[in-house]
Scaffold this active site. Structure first.
Site, short mmCIF file in Angstrom:
data_model
loop_
_atom_site.label_atom_id
_atom_site.label_comp_id
_atom_site.label_asym_id
_atom_site.label_seq_id
_atom_site.Cartn_x
_atom_site.Cartn_y
_atom_site.Cartn_z
CE1 TYR A 142 -5.34 32.59 -8.12
CE2 TYR A 142 -4.39 34.47 -9.23
CZ TYR A 142 -4.25 33.34 -8.46
OH TYR A 142 -3.00 32.95 -8.03
CE LYS A 193 0.88 19.84 -13.01
NZ LYS A 193 2.04 18.92 -12.77
CG ASP A 226 5.33 19.82 -12.67
OD1 ASP A 226 5.10 20.15 -13.86
OD2 ASP A 226 5.23 18.65 -12.27
CG ASP A 250 -0.10 35.08 -8.55
OD1 ASP A 250 0.82 35.89 -8.33
OD2 ASP A 250 -1.08 34.95 -7.80
CG ASP A 254 5.71 36.64 -7.27
OD1 ASP A 254 5.54 37.59 -8.07
OD2 ASP A 254 5.16 36.59 -6.16
#
Ligand code: NAD
Length: 370
Positions: A142, A193, A226, A250, A254
């Site tokens: 970001y 990852k 993942d 992020d 959630d």
């Protein structure tokens, strides 16, 4: 007596309504626990833009830098859609995070027994769930450079975001996760990852080193992002603390938050570095927004805001017992069958925002023997 300085920023929409209930709890604490805070309240978000010409004024920002902790409600609303990007309500949040260098975002996901069947997952998968996501908040994709959109030729453009992390950025967020794990079930799952990303391999290397050098008493596992998403909905109780970067945090926070079933129940904290004098910049806020659709109707659930205050007592002021007292009061109110409209269930009593705040205070008094 305590003279901790708290800056209260209710913001827009339901931010004001839910914050009012926390202010009542602070009054209760001042009367019954001889704990008083030095509280100042300022405008932020669209309300501040309307009255002060900016979503956070320089003087409010200075107060934020000078206080011991910030309690933040919520900002935003379509009324300010046309306002310049750097004066929009959300710009206040970004400025606070940036200037206070709030690099560690803590999102607990706790399933209260009384609400376990509100989750979209089966009861036995979520009952008793208590996990904490520690997300890096001020770096990663970001913020990385270069970013932007450029022209390749007449018909083709290209957009770039850059994922980047330095050793010290990973080091400081890892320390937060390991330290918090020690106060909980002593287990950290570091998520990246590393199979396909340079930053993922680097993240894993830095976390492994700091763990080996300084936190080997904490259990550490590594997991690909993942897989973590899958495991969160398959068997979330395997996790204690999830440590991850800005982007994966992020998304995963959630997912973990929604295991609990309601946005109105989710608190959060954003922490900065510990200064030379031993203080740490900190902001506490509910995960939900300003909910313009229900603002002013007395429908907002104040429990996320109230539990954000409980997090403040725990993480900023080390008031572990007082924090636990508030959490217990919330639990008892829910198991007593009281609900706001967003978490309504058959046979339960629906309360307004202020009635729910009042119920929590009644329960605090009972627990405290008053
Ligand atoms: P939202 O979280 O405000 O609302 C989403 C839905 O959940 C709405 O239906 C709302 O009524 C409900 N809801 C949220 N909090 C609730 C509560 N405490 N009790 C009962 N119901 C609740 O998200 P949104 O609608 O996408 O955004 C509304 C505004 O809030 C936008 O301007 C957005 O930018 C802003 N926002 C601000 C923050 C923040 O201040 N940190 C976070 C998210 C969104």
């Amino acid at each position: 007596m305590s003279n901790k300085k708290i800056l209260v920023l209710p913001g827009d929409g339901i931010g004001n309504e839910v914050m009012s209930e926390v202010l009542h709890i602070m009054d209760w604490m001042a009367k019954n626990k001889t704990l008083s805070f030095d509280v100042s309240e300022r405008l932020v978000g669209g309300t501040a833009y309307d009255k002060e010409g900016d979503s956070i004024s320089d003087s409010t920002m200075q107060e934020a830098l000078d206080c011991d902790a910030i309690l933040f409600g919520a900002v935003g609303g379509s009324k300010w859609d046309g306002v310049d990007r750097n004066k929009r309500p959300e710009a206040a949040l970004l400025r606070l995070r940036k200037e206070l260098d709030l690099f560690a975002n803590l999102r607990p996901a706790v399933v209260f027994d009384a609400l376990a069947d509100s989750s979209s997952l089966k009861l036995d998968i979520v009952k008793g769930l208590d996990i904490l996501t520690v997300r890096e908040l001020t770096s990663g994709v970001y913020f990385g450079q270069p970013r932007g959109v450029s022209k390749i030729d007449e018909n083709e453009e290209k957009a770039i975001d850059t994922q980047s992390y330095t050793t010290s950025e990973i080091d400081r967020i890892s320390r937060v996760a390991f330290d918090l794990a020690k106060l909980r079930n002593n287990k950290v799952t570091s998520v990246e990852k590393s199979n396909v990303m340079e930053t993922g391999m680097f993240w894993k290397k830095v976390v492994t080193k700091i763990h080996k050098d300084e936190f080997s008493s904490v259990e550490l596992n590594h997991m690909l992002a993942d897989n973590c998403a899958m495991q969160l909905v398959r068997n979330p109780k395997q996790f204690d603390v999830i440590l991850t970067d800005n982007l994966f945090g992020d998304l995963l926070s959630d997912v973990s938050a929604m295991l609990t079933g309601s946005l109105g129940m989710l608190p959060s904290a954003s922490l900065g570095s510990i200064s030379k004098t031993g203080t740490r910049a900190a902001m506490y806020e509910p995960v939900h927004g300003s909910a313009p659709d229900i603002a002013g109707k007395g429908l907002a659930n104040p429990l996320a805001m109230i539990m954000s205050f409980a997090m403040m007592l725990k993480y900023s002021f080390n008031m572990i017992e007082d924090s636990a007292l508030i959490e217990k009061a919330v639990q008892n109110v829910l198991s007593g069958g009281f609900r706001t409209a967003d978490i309504k269930q058959d046979g339960k009593t629906i309360l307004s925002t202020s009635q729910m705040g009042q119920k929590v205070i009644e329960e605090l008094s009972k627990l405290d023997g008053k």
